[in-house]
Write an enzyme that holds these catalytic residues in place. Structure first.
Site, PDB file in Angstrom:
ATOM      1  N   SER A  13     -86.332  37.859 -16.142  1.00  6.10           N
ATOM      2  CA  SER A  13     -86.703  38.209 -17.307  1.00  6.10           C
ATOM      3  C   SER A  13     -88.185  37.653 -17.694  1.00  6.10           C
ATOM      4  O   SER A  13     -88.873  37.343 -16.521  1.00  6.10           O
ATOM      5  CB  SER A  13     -86.369  37.437 -18.807  1.00  6.10           C
ATOM      6  OG  SER A  13     -86.047  36.357 -18.891  1.00  6.10           O
ATOM      7  N   LEU A  15     -90.701  40.252 -17.513  1.00  3.65           N
ATOM      8  CA  LEU A  15     -91.571  40.573 -16.138  1.00  3.65           C
ATOM      9  C   LEU A  15     -92.650  41.828 -17.397  1.00  3.65           C
ATOM     10  O   LEU A  15     -93.558  42.293 -16.259  1.00  3.65           O
ATOM     11  CB  LEU A  15     -90.759  41.225 -15.931  1.00  3.65           C
ATOM     12  CG  LEU A  15     -90.072  40.654 -14.430  1.00  3.65           C
ATOM     13  CD1 LEU A  15     -89.662  41.817 -13.410  1.00  3.65           C
ATOM     14  CD2 LEU A  15     -91.121  40.392 -13.670  1.00  3.65           C
ATOM     15  N   GLY A  16     -92.389  41.983 -18.834  1.00  8.56           N
ATOM     16  CA  GLY A  16     -93.483  42.151 -19.591  1.00  8.56           C
ATOM     17  C   GLY A  16     -92.796  44.130 -19.856  1.00  8.56           C
ATOM     18  O   GLY A  16     -93.693  44.679 -20.495  1.00  8.56           O
ATOM     19  N   GLU A 139     -86.949  50.521 -25.248  1.00 12.15           N
ATOM     20  CA  GLU A 139     -86.937  49.081 -23.987  1.00 12.15           C
ATOM     21  C   GLU A 139     -85.176  48.695 -24.143  1.00 12.15           C
ATOM     22  O   GLU A 139     -85.202  48.454 -25.729  1.00 12.15           O
ATOM     23  CB  GLU A 139     -88.288  48.118 -24.538  1.00 12.15           C
ATOM     24  CG  GLU A 139     -88.049  47.320 -23.716  1.00 12.15           C
ATOM     25  CD  GLU A 139     -89.380  45.973 -24.690  1.00 12.15           C
ATOM     26  OE1 GLU A 139     -88.875  45.256 -23.835  1.00 12.15           O
ATOM     27  OE2 GLU A 139     -89.914  46.469 -25.361  1.00 12.15           O
ATOM     28  N   ASP A 146     -77.036  41.236 -16.980  1.00 14.47           N
ATOM     29  CA  ASP A 146     -76.720  39.845 -18.798  1.00 14.47           C
ATOM     30  C   ASP A 146     -75.514  40.917 -19.492  1.00 14.47           C
ATOM     31  O   ASP A 146     -75.050  41.841 -20.218  1.00 14.47           O
ATOM     32  CB  ASP A 146     -77.728  40.202 -19.658  1.00 14.47           C
ATOM     33  CG  ASP A 146     -79.153  39.231 -19.364  1.00 14.47           C
ATOM     34  OD1 ASP A 146     -79.232  38.980 -17.699  1.00 14.47           O
ATOM     35  OD2 ASP A 146     -80.181  39.454 -19.583  1.00 14.47           O
ATOM     36  N   CYS A 380    -101.585  31.614 -43.823  1.00 14.26           N
ATOM     37  CA  CYS A 380    -100.278  30.841 -44.615  1.00 14.26           C
ATOM     38  C   CYS A 380    -100.281  30.316 -44.905  1.00 14.26           C
ATOM     39  O   CYS A 380    -100.737  29.324 -45.493  1.00 14.26           O
ATOM     40  CB  CYS A 380     -99.443  32.263 -43.517  1.00 14.26           C
ATOM     41  SG  CYS A 380     -97.681  32.251 -44.642  1.00 14.26           S
ATOM     42  N   ARG A 470     -92.289  32.200 -47.689  1.00 16.74           N
ATOM     43  CA  ARG A 470     -91.553  31.482 -48.700  1.00 16.74           C
ATOM     44  C   ARG A 470     -91.992  30.493 -50.280  1.00 16.74           C
ATOM     45  O   ARG A 470     -91.828  30.185 -51.538  1.00 16.74           O
ATOM     46  CB  ARG A 470     -90.302  30.196 -48.243  1.00 16.74           C
ATOM     47  CG  ARG A 470     -88.735  30.422 -49.669  1.00 16.74           C
ATOM     48  CD  ARG A 470     -87.529  29.765 -48.747  1.00 16.74           C
ATOM     49  NE  ARG A 470     -87.294  30.972 -48.275  1.00 16.74           N
ATOM     50  CZ  ARG A 470     -87.031  31.117 -47.004  1.00 16.74           C
ATOM     51  NH1 ARG A 470     -87.721  30.383 -45.822  1.00 16.74           N
ATOM     52  NH2 ARG A 470     -86.677  32.242 -45.569  1.00 16.74           N
ATOM     53  N   HIS A 515    -100.729  37.768 -43.750  1.00 21.11           N
ATOM     54  CA  HIS A 515    -100.764  37.634 -42.078  1.00 21.11           C
ATOM     55  C   HIS A 515    -101.946  38.388 -41.769  1.00 21.11           C
ATOM     56  O   HIS A 515    -101.101  39.866 -41.161  1.00 21.11           O
ATOM     57  CB  HIS A 515     -99.095  37.455 -40.767  1.00 21.11           C
ATOM     58  CG  HIS A 515     -99.407  35.904 -41.269  1.00 21.11           C
ATOM     59  ND1 HIS A 515     -99.287  35.484 -40.418  1.00 21.11           N
ATOM     60  CD2 HIS A 515     -97.985  36.171 -42.427  1.00 21.11           C
ATOM     61  CE1 HIS A 515     -98.056  34.478 -41.143  1.00 21.11           C
ATOM     62  NE2 HIS A 515     -97.530  34.727 -41.816  1.00 21.11           N
ATOM     63  N   GLU A 517    -103.480  39.173 -38.606  1.00 18.48           N
ATOM     64  CA  GLU A 517    -103.521  39.425 -37.347  1.00 18.48           C
ATOM     65  C   GLU A 517    -102.459  40.633 -37.174  1.00 18.48           C
ATOM     66  O   GLU A 517    -102.653  41.120 -35.667  1.00 18.48           O
ATOM     67  CB  GLU A 517    -102.948  37.932 -36.479  1.00 18.48           C
ATOM     68  CG  GLU A 517    -101.811  37.214 -37.026  1.00 18.48           C
ATOM     69  CD  GLU A 517    -101.165  36.741 -37.616  1.00 18.48           C
ATOM     70  OE1 GLU A 517    -100.800  35.698 -37.955  1.00 18.48           O
ATOM     71  OE2 GLU A 517    -102.211  36.581 -38.401  1.00 18.48           O
TER      72      GLU A 517
END
Length: 543
Positions: A13, A15-16, A139, A146, A380, A470, A515, A517
């Site tokens: 897992s 790996l991108g 994706e 799995d 935040c 919240r 947020h 970003e």
């Protein structure tokens, strides 16, 4: 009609796959195609909103209020296309929808089974609302083999037969480990991964091979032979110093050409990658450097701050500087003087978070920044802690605190019980569920004309930003705080909810309830991050 590209992963897992999907989407975009990216998550949670940051990493919030996987952040940053709640689905959400229909009687007494009911629901999600797109990249979370992912693999196997011939291809992302004692890359794990994939009826068209070194021609030939793909379809995915170098690297390796060939599409013009080249030049050749301290609660899991890290790098790109990050667990400042940790930094960023753990440390970080004139960016929870710091140490409200931590006689921060979204009134209570009940998604804010934050945004007085919270600063204390220098320079349009605070007499001290970003892009850095890094650069020249 859209063509579909399914990206799966194998061997290990992380790996991108999300980054690979985003990079391929950017390459197809650069060729003039319209793309959409979607993510299928096999876990049983309805969404990642209540999952621990240490297990899941960041929760990426969309404009329409969906709490989604962090890979959707990659999709947005690389393609510029805003994601929606229709771009991410989980097994939990699919099961919830199916069971709701079953209780309603929609299935007319049929026995509900994984095949066909779950697989049909997955396929319906994949092909819905794709009009106008040339390519839909999907994706699949997890790795082949799995147990929880089997219904998704079965659905994408079926979908190739449901759609017209030539409208579906599969890309398998895998790992070629290097064994130092043998002095060679090993292909056997990839062969076994593809064997597992083929056993459930999926033959990959392209292998995207993660590696830290060039793949020898003989190993390419071996992979092509045993994995039943053309040798040209074995694409080298070398490790890169920057994620923004990946699109150019994948193009150089031939990924986009091979994708078009798999669809029998003749490549007319090379992709226009000029803007990618430009930002990579800035990343590789900075004209200076700044150090930003991130005082957080989940610093042991950097993926919990994925969009934040990228937004700071965008601020560095905008200012042609390298942004170095100094990670500090906020609990440290509850027992130690912050000065030795913060005296060398050029800016302090206190990000979002939940709960009492480490809160006092964040308050101390805000105090240090205010008293030492170090640029401070509170996001935040980081804004809320800055307000509590001002209340305690400037306004003399010694018991100022947040009701999130328990009962307090001075609730500077309290639970929001109602707010306006569009034309509707949203209501919440302390007894409500945790999942999906926060103030989520894009909301407008009104900026005070002439304030620093208005100048940062280019002089505008109306903005829209994404939220996930919240609790909110209590406006009953607004006048007292402003008398002591903390200005409320941004409010919700109805004047009820504080959105931004700042100090006018400080070099750069801004706290925001939202947020920012989440909306920053490498080609369009968020103005707050560009301005914050610029302030840090100015500060670096003073010491």
């Amino acid at each position: 009609m859209a063509r579909y590209i399914f990206i799966t992963g194998g061997v290990v897992s992380s790996l991108g796959k999300g980054l690979a999907s985003a990079a391929l989407g950017a390459l197809l975009q650069a060729r003039g195609y319209k793309v959409r990216l979607r993510k299928l998550d096999p876990y049983l949670n309805l969404d990642p909103g209540t999952m621990s940051p240490y297990q899941h990493g960041e929760v990426f919030v969309t404009d329409d209020g969906a709490e989604t996987d962090l890979d959707l952040g990659h999709y947005e940053r690389f393609t510029g296309r805003p994601a929606t709640k229709q771009d991410n689905i989980t097994t939990g959400r699919i099961y919830q929808d199916i069971l709701t229909k079953e209780r309603r009687g929609d299935y007319l007494g049929a026995t509900i089974q994984v095949v066909p009911h779950v697989t049909n629901a997955i396929k319906e999600f994949i092909v819905s609302d794709n009009d106008g797109y040339d390519f839909v990249l999907v994706e699949i979370g997890g790795t082949v083999g799995d147990i929880e992912g089997l219904p998704f693999f079965e659905a994408i196997r079926q979908i190739k037969n449901d759609l017209p011939r030539g409208d579906v291809i599969y890309i398998h992302l895998t790992l070629l480990p290097y064994i130092p004692s043998a002095g060679e890359l090993k292909t056997k794990p990839t062969q076994h991964s593809v064997k597992e994939l083929r056993s459930i009826g999926i033959q990959p068209d392209i292998l995207l091979c993660r590696t830290d070194r060039p793949i020898p021609k003989e190993e390419r030939r071996k992979l092509g032979l045993f994995c039943n793909v053309r040798e040209s379809a074995v694409i080298e995915a070398r490790d890169a110093d920057s994620i923004y170098a990946v699109p150019e690297a994948y193009h150089a390796a031939g990924l986009d050409d091979e994708v078009l060939a798999a669809f029998a599409i003749a490549a007319k013009e090379p992709p226009q990658l000029g803007r990618w080249h430009e930002i990579n030049e800035r990343i590789r050749n900075p004209e200076g450097a700044v150090t930003i301290a991130i005082v957080g609660k989940y610093t042991g899991m950097k993926d919990a701050y994925k969009s934040l890290i990228e937004a700071l790098s965008h601020g560095g790109i905008a200012n042609k500087v390298q942004v170095k990050l100094d990670w500090i667990e906020s609990e440290v400042f509850e027992n130690e003087d912050p000065a030795p940790f913060l005296e060398h930094v050029n800016g302090i960023l206190v990000p979002g978070g939940f709960g009492q753990r480490g809160a006092e440390g964040k308050i101390e970080a805000a105090r240090f920044a205010r008293e030492r004139n170090v640029p401070y960016f509170g996001i935040c929870f980081g804004m809320q802690m800055a307000v509590i710091e001002a209340a305690r140490n400037l306004a003399g409200i010694e018991q100022a605190n947040s009701t999130e931590f328990g009962p307090t006689p001075e609730p500077l921060v309290g639970l929001m019980t109602e707010w306006v979204r569009g034309n509707e009134l949203e209501k919440r209570s302390q007894a409500g569920d945790l999942g999906g009940t926060m103030r989520l998604g894009a909301y407008p804010a009104t900026l005070k004309r002439g304030s620093r934050v208005s100048q940062v945004y280019g002089g505008v007085t109306e903005i829209s930003e994404r939220h996930r919270h919240r609790y909110e600063v209590n406006t009953a204390y607004k006048d007292r705080l402003e008398q002591h220098g903390l200005k409320f320079s941004g409010m919700s349009p109805d004047g009820v909810l504080p959105e931004i605070v700042e100090y006018e007499d400080h070099p750069w001290f801004i706290g925001v309830q939202f947020h920012p970003e989440l909306k920053s892009r490498p080609f369009d850095p968020h103005p707050l991050f560009a301005s914050f890094v610029q302030a840090a650069l100015v500060q670096s020249r003073l010491v």
